[in-house]
Motif scaffolding. Structure first.
Motif, short mmCIF file in Angstrom:
data_model
loop_
_atom_site.label_atom_id
_atom_site.label_comp_id
_atom_site.label_asym_id
_atom_site.label_seq_id
_atom_site.Cartn_x
_atom_site.Cartn_y
_atom_site.Cartn_z
N GLY A 195 5.97 -4.46 25.47
CA GLY A 195 6.38 -5.92 25.38
C GLY A 195 6.79 -6.87 24.50
O GLY A 195 7.84 -6.06 23.55
N MET A 196 6.79 -7.46 25.24
CA MET A 196 7.50 -9.03 24.20
C MET A 196 6.49 -9.36 23.01
O MET A 196 5.29 -9.23 22.90
CB MET A 196 8.21 -10.21 25.15
N VAL A 197 7.05 -9.69 22.22
CA VAL A 197 6.38 -9.56 20.95
C VAL A 197 6.43 -11.66 21.18
O VAL A 197 7.59 -11.61 20.99
CB VAL A 197 6.90 -9.41 19.43
N GLY A 198 5.50 -11.98 20.21
CA GLY A 198 5.09 -13.25 19.40
C GLY A 198 4.74 -14.27 20.39
O GLY A 198 4.02 -13.97 21.66
N MET A 199 4.88 -15.69 20.58
CA MET A 199 4.33 -16.91 20.92
C MET A 199 3.58 -16.24 22.49
O MET A 199 3.10 -16.92 22.75
CB MET A 199 4.47 -17.85 20.48
N HIS A 200 4.55 -15.84 23.16
CA HIS A 200 4.60 -16.31 24.31
C HIS A 200 4.24 -14.56 25.20
O HIS A 200 4.71 -14.09 26.07
CB HIS A 200 5.67 -16.61 25.34
N GLY A 201 4.53 -13.56 23.76
CA GLY A 201 4.40 -11.84 23.54
C GLY A 201 2.72 -11.28 24.18
O GLY A 201 1.87 -11.76 24.71
N THR A 202 2.63 -10.05 24.36
CA THR A 202 2.11 -9.46 25.00
C THR A 202 1.07 -9.51 23.56
O THR A 202 1.62 -9.12 22.35
CB THR A 202 1.79 -8.39 25.65
N TYR A 203 -0.11 -9.51 24.15
CA TYR A 203 -1.36 -8.63 23.16
C TYR A 203 -0.93 -7.42 22.28
O TYR A 203 -1.64 -7.65 21.03
CB TYR A 203 -2.85 -8.67 23.97
N ALA A 204 -0.97 -7.20 23.34
CA ALA A 204 -0.60 -5.45 22.26
C ALA A 204 0.93 -5.05 21.23
O ALA A 204 0.63 -5.06 20.68
CB ALA A 204 0.22 -4.20 23.81
N ALA A 205 2.10 -5.99 21.87
CA ALA A 205 2.74 -6.05 21.29
C ALA A 205 2.38 -6.91 19.62
O ALA A 205 2.83 -6.24 18.98
CB ALA A 205 3.97 -6.76 21.97
#
Length: 587
Positions: A260-270
């Motif tokens: 998934g997407m990383v960052g402040m609105h990303g996924t926990y896993a990323a």
């Protein structure tokens, strides 16, 4: 031969393969508009110049080729500047041609005079004011090269009115070779071939030794060529992959190792993957603040291999162990060959497999609860009443297929706000250049005109524009442009009576002091769309709205859908990256 400046511009645009240009005329660019009527170029009349720039972006973002927008001097050019800045921030190749007052009036505060060149200089890849028609013969071909070569970006050409009308004599047209291609050899500070081999060998060695590696892809990989190279890499070297907002689609969302997407609105896993990694292969990314949060807590124990076409991005935010200035597809293809040729370290391969399984299992286990992620059953439902926007967005491909439209025939644009992040989180993006959004500048009003541009460049696909009742008002006048051109665009607006992202931050960060984030009066968006001549549906009341919005047997006409959502129930997690994200993302 003898030609006016306007004739030179028009002919050179045709020679560069330009079939469509978007804009709105005014006094200082009328000579060029007059010449357009005798050309093969189709002109799209926008209702505000900013939209012309975003229409050009919609075309360029989907095919990777420069697109053209036009504006007159003064207020026309000023309106266009936001779209130009947006293109610069997201590396989009557009050519903006603006009219200017007559050369002898420049500097006199003439009617509709503004220093377009000076104002555009810091927000373009290149800008130029043309003083003679002869200059156009070199300036325009050079503009297309600059827009394409290396890291793409916008080029502005400011042309005084008298330059457009003046006749010049020349022997021959410049030679233009199509299709347009960027020339990697002309990129400044490009890593030399001799150094490239050494650096790639070092990168391959680091990857062979890594136990917890992560592939981090960004907008610089968002092309079919780079995506193909990276997908081949992940098949030969198993690695969890994460994406920035601009990198969505580089690795398919359906890929078993995509976290998934990383960052402040990303996924926990990323975010977990980045924080715990020992090596990050960063391709076409710039480690922006929305991805990293607190930089010191973002992949704190990882060595970084950074591959980017723009040397200015190397070591700008995080220091790299190995850095390569090159096109991602060039470097990654060679890196893949080197890894295949290496003798396998079975123990490390096993450890990497365990690590990849851990991240993917975390993603599977948390996606069902993070932010109300929809179940597979929910994705196939239609909705009436106040909707869960995450479920609604995730359901779009399945609903389109129910209506007879293949999911691969959908393109997506978004405006900016909560709906943008929900779309990034939950819309299943499978291919590069199919998810268009204003990433770095975050410009409200982007979605609708960008969708028009995407539809113009992709006539056999349907473009879905996700917007909010705040963003849609920024360029709602372009519903007239959409209706006039009768394009296959479905506009889906989430209505909650607020500026959703601002409202949410005031709720959590400012003690529920809602300053200027609630609409005291909300217009009837369906009546507005109908007033522009567009068919509409209220998803709260019509469970079969999608049959009309996506039916392949219906004419490719625009469609407008309103979806009401609850601003209190539907929020986003917004927390810093790194360890803070891992600790807080479910709070």
């Amino acid at each position: 031969m003898k030609k006016t400046g306007a004739q030179i511009i028009t002919k050179l645009l045709e020679m560069h393969g330009i079939e469509t240009a978007a804009g709105i005329p005014g006094g200082s660019i009328l000579p060029l508009y007059d010449e357009l009527t005798r050309s093969s170029i189709h002109h799209v009349l926008v209702r505000q110049e900013q939209a012309g720039g975003f229409i050009a972006q919609g075309m360029a973002r989907t095919n990777g080729l420069p697109a053209v927008c036009l504006a007159t001097s003064g207020p026309g050019a000023m309106n266009l500047l936001t779209a130009i800045a947006d293109a610069r921030c997201d590396s989009v190749p557009i050519i903006a041609i603006t009219g200017q007052v007559n050369t002898y009036l420049i500097g006199t505060d003439a009617f509709q005079e503004a220093d377009t060149f000076g104002l555009s200089f810091p927000i373009t890849k290149h800008s130029v004011m043309v003083k003679t028609p002869e200059e156009l013969l070199t300036v325009i071909p050079e503009a297309f090269k600059i827009a394409m070569n290396g890291r793409p970006g916008p080029v502005l050409i400011d042309v005084p009115r008298d330059v457009q009308t003046k006749i010049c004599e020349f022997d021959a047209w410049p030679k233009i070779k199509l299709p347009l291609k960027d020339d990697e050899s002309t990129v400044r500070f490009h890593t030399k071939d001799s150094a490239m081999t050494v650096l790639l060998e070092k990168a391959a060695e680091l990857l062979a030794k890594a136990k917890k590696p992560v592939l981090f892809v960004g907008g610089g990989c968002n092309s079919p060529e780079a995506s193909k190279a990276l997908r081949a890499f992940t098949k030969s070297y198993r690695i969890p992959a994460v994406s920035s907002l601009m990198g969505l689609g580089v690795i398919p969302s359906s890929c078993s190792d995509f976290a998934g997407m990383v960052g402040m609105h990303g996924t926990y896993a990323a975010n977990k993957a980045m924080y715990e990694s020992d090596l990050v292969l960063a391709c076409g990314v710039r480690f922006d603040d929305r991805a990293t949060g607190v930089v010191s807590k973002f992949c704190p124990n990882a060595k970084i291999i950074h591959i980017d076409i723009d040397a200015a991005e190397i070591n700008k935010i995080l220091d790299s162990t190995v850095s390569i200035v090159a096109k991602v597809e060039t470097a990654v293809t060679e890196l893949t060959k080197m890894l295949k040729a290496q003798k396998a370290n079975v123990k490390n391969e096993q450890m990497r497999a365990v690590w990849a399984d851990e991240i993917i299992n975390v993603n599977k286990n948390t996606r069902s609860t993070d932010c109300g992620s929809p179940s597979e059953e929910e994705k196939n439902k239609s909705f009436t009443g106040s909707a869960n926007p995450r479920t609604f967005i995730a359901s779009i491909p399945a609903l389109a297929e129910k209506a007879g439209l293949k999911r691969e025939d959908l393109l997506v644009t978004t405006d900016v706000g909560q709906h943008q992040m929900w779309a990034a989180q939950y819309y299943p993006v499978e291919e590069p250049r199919t998810f268009l959004t204003s990433g770095s500048l975050g410009t409200m009003g982007f979605g609708l005109p960008a969708a028009i541009g995407a539809a113009i460049a992709n006539t056999k696909k349907r473009t879905v524009c996700f917007s909010g009742d705040g963003s849609i008002m920024m360029n709602i006048q372009e519903l007239a442009t959409l209706a006039e051109n009768n394009l296959p665009v479905t506009v889906i607006v989430f209505e909650n009576g607020t500026l959703g992202m601002v409202y949410q931050q005031q709720k959590y960060l400012f003690g529920k002091t809602y300053s200027a984030s609630e609409f005291a009066a909300s217009p009837d968006l369906l009546k507005i769309a109908e007033g522009f001549g567009i068919e509409t549906a209220d998803a709260d009341k019509d469970a079969d709205w999608y049959k009309k919005a996506f039916d392949e047997k219906r004419p490719n006409k625009p469609f407008f859908v309103r979806v009401r959502i609850d601003p209190e129930e539907n929020v986003l997690p917004f927390v810093p990256g790194g360890k803070a994200n891992i600790d807080s993302i479910r709070d």
